[in-house]
Design a protein around this motif. Structure first.
Motif, PDB file in Angstrom:
ATOM      1  N   ILE A 178      52.005  38.645  50.296  1.00 64.20           N
ATOM      2  CA  ILE A 178      51.721  37.718  49.196  1.00 64.20           C
ATOM      3  C   ILE A 178      52.766  37.996  48.127  1.00 64.20           C
ATOM      4  O   ILE A 178      52.640  38.924  47.327  1.00 64.20           O
ATOM      5  CB  ILE A 178      50.284  37.901  48.665  1.00 64.20           C
ATOM      6  N   ASP A 179      53.842  37.219  48.133  1.00 58.80           N
ATOM      7  CA  ASP A 179      54.993  37.516  47.284  1.00 58.80           C
ATOM      8  C   ASP A 179      54.719  37.207  45.819  1.00 58.80           C
ATOM      9  O   ASP A 179      55.099  37.980  44.937  1.00 58.80           O
ATOM     10  CB  ASP A 179      56.217  36.723  47.757  1.00 58.80           C
ATOM     11  N   THR A 180      54.073  36.085  45.536  1.00 58.43           N
ATOM     12  CA  THR A 180      53.775  35.710  44.156  1.00 58.43           C
ATOM     13  C   THR A 180      52.429  36.303  43.760  1.00 58.43           C
ATOM     14  O   THR A 180      51.414  35.999  44.395  1.00 58.43           O
ATOM     15  CB  THR A 180      53.727  34.178  43.996  1.00 58.43           C
ATOM     16  N   PRO A 181      52.395  37.162  42.752  1.00 58.16           N
ATOM     17  CA  PRO A 181      51.115  37.752  42.355  1.00 58.16           C
ATOM     18  C   PRO A 181      50.073  36.686  42.031  1.00 58.16           C
ATOM     19  O   PRO A 181      50.370  35.686  41.366  1.00 58.16           O
ATOM     20  CB  PRO A 181      51.480  38.564  41.108  1.00 58.16           C
ATOM     21  N   ARG A 182      48.872  36.902  42.544  1.00 57.55           N
ATOM     22  CA  ARG A 182      47.783  35.974  42.240  1.00 57.55           C
ATOM     23  C   ARG A 182      47.440  36.055  40.753  1.00 57.55           C
ATOM     24  O   ARG A 182      47.556  37.117  40.137  1.00 57.55           O
ATOM     25  CB  ARG A 182      46.558  36.305  43.086  1.00 57.55           C
ATOM     26  N   ILE A 183      47.031  34.937  40.188  1.00 63.08           N
ATOM     27  CA  ILE A 183      46.746  34.882  38.756  1.00 63.08           C
ATOM     28  C   ILE A 183      45.467  35.655  38.458  1.00 63.08           C
ATOM     29  O   ILE A 183      44.431  35.440  39.090  1.00 63.08           O
ATOM     30  CB  ILE A 183      46.615  33.416  38.282  1.00 63.08           C
ATOM     31  N   TRP A 184      45.570  36.565  37.497  1.00 61.08           N
ATOM     32  CA  TRP A 184      44.387  37.292  37.046  1.00 61.08           C
ATOM     33  C   TRP A 184      43.609  36.429  36.060  1.00 61.08           C
ATOM     34  O   TRP A 184      44.174  35.889  35.114  1.00 61.08           O
ATOM     35  CB  TRP A 184      44.792  38.602  36.366  1.00 61.08           C
ATOM     36  N   THR A 185      42.334  36.295  36.302  1.00 62.00           N
ATOM     37  CA  THR A 185      41.431  35.638  35.366  1.00 62.00           C
ATOM     38  C   THR A 185      40.333  36.628  35.023  1.00 62.00           C
ATOM     39  O   THR A 185      40.134  37.629  35.728  1.00 62.00           O
ATOM     40  CB  THR A 185      40.796  34.385  35.983  1.00 62.00           C
TER      41      THR A 185
ATOM     42  N   GLU B 290      35.360  40.504  39.624  1.00 64.86           N
ATOM     43  CA  GLU B 290      35.139  40.497  41.080  1.00 64.86           C
ATOM     44  C   GLU B 290      35.861  41.673  41.738  1.00 64.86           C
ATOM     45  O   GLU B 290      35.307  42.377  42.601  1.00 64.86           O
ATOM     46  CB  GLU B 290      35.650  39.168  41.646  1.00 64.86           C
ATOM     47  N   MET B 291      37.114  41.901  41.324  1.00 62.62           N
ATOM     48  CA  MET B 291      37.878  43.005  41.873  1.00 62.62           C
ATOM     49  C   MET B 291      37.241  44.336  41.498  1.00 62.62           C
ATOM     50  O   MET B 291      37.113  45.249  42.326  1.00 62.62           O
ATOM     51  CB  MET B 291      39.314  42.937  41.355  1.00 62.62           C
ATOM     52  N   TRP B 292      36.798  44.477  40.246  1.00 58.48           N
ATOM     53  CA  TRP B 292      36.232  45.731  39.772  1.00 58.48           C
ATOM     54  C   TRP B 292      34.925  46.050  40.498  1.00 58.48           C
ATOM     55  O   TRP B 292      34.663  47.205  40.830  1.00 58.48           O
ATOM     56  CB  TRP B 292      36.036  45.634  38.274  1.00 58.48           C
ATOM     57  N   GLU B 293      34.145  45.027  40.777  1.00 53.20           N
ATOM     58  CA  GLU B 293      32.879  45.243  41.508  1.00 53.20           C
ATOM     59  C   GLU B 293      33.150  45.711  42.933  1.00 53.20           C
ATOM     60  O   GLU B 293      32.398  46.496  43.497  1.00 53.20           O
ATOM     61  CB  GLU B 293      32.043  43.965  41.509  1.00 53.20           C
ATOM     62  N   ALA B 294      34.258  45.254  43.539  1.00 56.34           N
ATOM     63  CA  ALA B 294      34.603  45.694  44.892  1.00 56.34           C
ATOM     64  C   ALA B 294      35.051  47.149  44.926  1.00 56.34           C
ATOM     65  O   ALA B 294      34.944  47.813  45.958  1.00 56.34           O
ATOM     66  CB  ALA B 294      35.728  44.801  45.440  1.00 56.34           C
ATOM     67  N   LEU B 295      35.509  47.650  43.785  1.00 61.73           N
ATOM     68  CA  LEU B 295      36.039  49.015  43.734  1.00 61.73           C
ATOM     69  C   LEU B 295      35.053  50.029  43.156  1.00 61.73           C
ATOM     70  O   LEU B 295      35.090  51.196  43.520  1.00 61.73           O
ATOM     71  CB  LEU B 295      37.319  49.050  42.896  1.00 61.73           C
TER      72      LEU B 295
END
Length: 316
Positions: free
Chosen positions: A296-303, A309-314
């Motif tokens: 995934i070359d272009t970083p996905r946009i952080w919202t 969502e990411m923090w809950e996965a970690l």
């Protein structure tokens, strides 16, 4: 209730330093908070990085006024992140300069970045009600441009992708000093959530090739002398590689983001655990390294929603 980001609980005021890094050149630093730079020309002043709010920008202006009464004519923004650009209106500059790519990123993801950073790091948005809106440049460039502050030439260059795709550095040849933005950090974690891990080390080597006498980095103390400059370039490269490699190994064997997080912590905690904003950056760095390993070359946009969502996965 979900565990908060490390930076949400960081409300400690940082001590400001204003360090001369060359004749008429200064680094505004604050214990790992975003730095700004000052270039004093014959008739006017250029500011590097605008801080997150006009109120915080005024702290930079106070330091400028302690050394010169020349007007501020230019603001150069090394990339698009909210904590770097949203204070620009305070300076009243005639020109605000960004790379063309950085301007495109303001248009593409500037509002989302502002919203997510505001939630992640509230202390840096002190006086946020004074922000007039997104900061857009008056002037853009591709590759390289020079600005003349009277006889003093300032070269603004793109040396490669690193912290973002639109990074610029500012070089003052008469003093052999560079303002690197967040491409180089000193005893501060690199924020890699919008970064390009494969490109970053090569960009650092292009900076090293200038054989600089001083660097004003994106975060951390001013780097004066070639030994300190090279040590900071080395440690930044080590940070980037040490974050990417363990995450990539997990991603490429089909492991989970949480497994990548554990692998990166095992590699990086012993070396970088005491660095400024380390805990704040870590989840975003792991997520971006995982993505880049999967091409995934272009970083996905952080919202703000994606952050949670990411923090809950970690977090467990």
């Amino acid at each position: 209730m979900a565990k908060q980001f490390a930076s949400q609980g960081d409300m400690t005021e940082k001590e400001i330093s204003f360090t001369e890094v060359g004749e008429g050149l200064y680094a505004f630093t604050a214990e790992g908070d975003p730095n700004s730079g000052v270039i004093i020309g014959d008739d006017s002043v250029m500011i590097i990085e605008a801080q997150a709010t006009p109120r915080l920008a005024n702290k930079v202006i106070e330091c400028v006024r302690s050394v010169t009464d020349k007007p501020i004519s230019h603001v150069v923004l090394t990339h698009y992140h909210a904590v770097r650009v949203l204070g620009a209106s305070a300076f009243g500059a005639q020109q605000i300069i960004m790379s063309e790519k950085a301007r495109a990123m303001v248009a593409e993801r500037g509002q989302e970045d502002w919203d997510s950073e505001f939630e992640r790091f509230p202390r840096l948005f002190e006086g946020h009600e004074s922000i007039p809106g997104l900061t857009y440049p008056t002037t853009t460039f591709n590759g390289r441009m020079s600005v003349y502050l009277g006889k003093r030439r300032v070269d603004i260059m793109q040396l490669g992708r690193a912290h973002t795709a639109g990074d610029a550095v500012i070089y003052v040849p008469d003093q052999n000093v560079m303002f690197t933005g967040d491409i180089v950090e000193y005893h501060s974690a690199c924020y890699c959530g919008d970064g390009h891990f494969h490109d970053w080390p090569g960009t650092l080597e292009r900076i090293r090739a200038f054989d600089l006498d001083a660097i004003a980095p994106g975060r951390g103390d001013a780097l004066i002398g070639r030994e300190m400059v090279n040590a900071a370039i080395d440690s930044t490269a080590d940070f980037v590689r040490s974050t990417y490699r363990p995450a990539a190994r997990v991603a490429l064997r089909g492991g989970t983001l949480k497994e990548a997080w554990d692998a990166v912590r095992a590699e990086c905690d012993p070396k970088f655990g005491d660095y400024a904003i380390y805990e704040h950056c870590l989840p975003f760095n792991v997520a971006r390294a995982y993505d880049e390993a999967l091409d995934i070359d272009t970083p996905r946009i952080w919202t703000a929603a994606r952050d949670k969502e990411m923090w809950e996965a970690l977090a467990d």
